[in-house]
Design a protein around this motif. Structure first.
Motif, PDB file in Angstrom:
ATOM      1  N   UNK A  52     -16.069 -12.245  -8.972  1.00 63.21           N
ATOM      2  CA  UNK A  52     -16.048 -13.651  -9.375  1.00 63.21           C
ATOM      3  C   UNK A  52     -14.618 -14.084  -9.694  1.00 63.21           C
ATOM      4  N   UNK A  53     -14.136 -15.093  -8.991  1.00 64.41           N
ATOM      5  CA  UNK A  53     -12.802 -15.640  -9.254  1.00 64.41           C
ATOM      6  C   UNK A  53     -12.910 -17.111  -9.633  1.00 64.41           C
ATOM      7  N   UNK A  54     -11.969 -17.545 -10.470  1.00 65.63           N
ATOM      8  CA  UNK A  54     -11.886 -18.942 -10.897  1.00 65.63           C
ATOM      9  C   UNK A  54     -10.555 -19.527 -10.413  1.00 65.63           C
ATOM     10  N   UNK A  55     -10.597 -20.779  -9.948  1.00 67.96           N
ATOM     11  CA  UNK A  55      -9.346 -21.449  -9.585  1.00 67.96           C
ATOM     12  C   UNK A  55      -8.935 -22.337 -10.744  1.00 67.96           C
ATOM     13  N   UNK A 123     -26.053 -17.069 -11.683  1.00 67.43           N
ATOM     14  CA  UNK A 123     -25.618 -18.453 -11.855  1.00 67.43           C
ATOM     15  C   UNK A 123     -24.185 -18.484 -12.348  1.00 67.43           C
ATOM     16  N   UNK A 124     -23.418 -19.424 -11.803  1.00 64.96           N
ATOM     17  CA  UNK A 124     -22.064 -19.668 -12.304  1.00 64.96           C
ATOM     18  C   UNK A 124     -21.639 -21.056 -11.865  1.00 64.96           C
ATOM     19  N   UNK A 125     -20.702 -21.636 -12.600  1.00 66.17           N
ATOM     20  CA  UNK A 125     -20.237 -23.000 -12.310  1.00 66.17           C
ATOM     21  C   UNK A 125     -18.907 -23.204 -13.018  1.00 66.17           C
ATOM     22  N   UNK A 126     -18.025 -23.982 -12.437  1.00 66.16           N
ATOM     23  CA  UNK A 126     -16.718 -24.166 -13.068  1.00 66.16           C
ATOM     24  C   UNK A 126     -16.811 -24.879 -14.409  1.00 66.16           C
ATOM     25  N   UNK A 127     -16.127 -24.346 -15.417  1.00 64.45           N
ATOM     26  CA  UNK A 127     -15.984 -25.020 -16.699  1.00 64.45           C
ATOM     27  C   UNK A 127     -14.797 -25.960 -16.633  1.00 64.45           C
ATOM     28  N   UNK A 131     -11.175 -25.380 -11.461  1.00 62.58           N
ATOM     29  CA  UNK A 131     -11.460 -26.310 -10.373  1.00 62.58           C
ATOM     30  C   UNK A 131     -12.683 -25.859  -9.598  1.00 62.58           C
ATOM     31  N   UNK A 132     -12.784 -24.540  -9.390  1.00 65.32           N
ATOM     32  CA  UNK A 132     -13.943 -23.980  -8.710  1.00 65.32           C
ATOM     33  C   UNK A 132     -14.098 -22.515  -9.094  1.00 65.32           C
ATOM     34  N   UNK A 133     -15.301 -22.015  -8.885  1.00 59.62           N
ATOM     35  CA  UNK A 133     -15.618 -20.614  -9.144  1.00 59.62           C
ATOM     36  C   UNK A 133     -16.297 -20.091  -7.891  1.00 59.62           C
ATOM     37  N   UNK A 134     -15.899 -18.902  -7.447  1.00 63.27           N
ATOM     38  CA  UNK A 134     -16.460 -18.403  -6.196  1.00 63.27           C
ATOM     39  C   UNK A 134     -16.489 -16.885  -6.202  1.00 63.27           C
TER      40      UNK A 134
END
Ligand code: ZN
Length: 198
Positions: A52-55, A123-127, A131-134
């Motif tokens: 899981x990475x976050x931008x 489940x995951x979603x950007x906080x 900008x995005x989570x993928x």
């Protein structure tokens, strides 16, 4: 620091008696204001062969990819902090599997503690800070767009471990080299994990 946070009087930089380095010392109430490195905690969340990475939606390193991580809060354990940061930045509830990496960043006065973790629910979603989570497989990781050396090194260790089918616990130093370019040297304590040294 210019003023004492207790009494508001100006502070001066000097070495207190019996000490061996300069501190901010209040000229009025004589309080010595010690500063110490900050601890950052985060998770490498694994989902099958992906991570899981976050931008990042914030500076520094806006728009680049990172692992969910941030400053430990007062009265919080490292595991609580790592889970909280993962929830805040990636909208993901996780269970911690184990400690994974501990890196010293002496130039930044920071210590990073990263855990291996698994999703509690898919489940995951950007906080607000993302900008995005993928989810990324190793071959698709945007290696040229990773926010911090500590994140890149943790990811490289992880995929190496995954290939050999065994996960270590690693520690090392990330040293910023002199000069205007953001160049770093990574000094691991051992070639492989501390587990292997035992
Ligand atoms: Zn004071």
């Amino acid at each position: 620091m210019k003023y004492c946070s207790f009494c508001g009087a100006p502070v001066e930089l000097r070495t207190p008696a019996g000490d061996n380095r300069d501190r901010h010392v209040c000229g009025e109430c004589r309080t010595v204001h010690y500063t110490n490195p900050k601890v950052l905690v985060g998770c490498l969340v694994r989902v099958g062969d992906r991570v899981l990475l976050c931008r990042r939606a914030i500076e520094p390193r806006y728009g680049l990819w990172t692992l969910p991580a941030g400053f430990l809060e007062d009265h919080e354990t490292t595991i609580e902090g790592a889970k909280r940061e993962t929830w805040e930045e990636a909208g993901a509830r996780v269970e911690i599997a184990d400690l994974y990496t501990l890196f010293n960043l002496p130039h930044a006065n920071q210590i990073y503690v990263m855990f291996l973790a698994d999703l509690v629910a898919p489940e995951f979603a950007p906080g607000p800070e993302s900008l995005e989570v993928a989810l990324y497989e190793e071959r698709d990781i945007p290696w040229g767009h990773i926010a911090f050396p500590v994140v890149e090194q943790t990811l490289r260790l992880y995929f190496d471990d995954r290939r050999r089918g065994r996960f270590g616990i690693y520690t090392g130093d990330i040293i910023r080299l002199p000069g205007p370019e953001r160049a770093f040297e990574i000094r691991m304590l051992a070639d492989r994990g501390m587990n292997d040294a035992r």
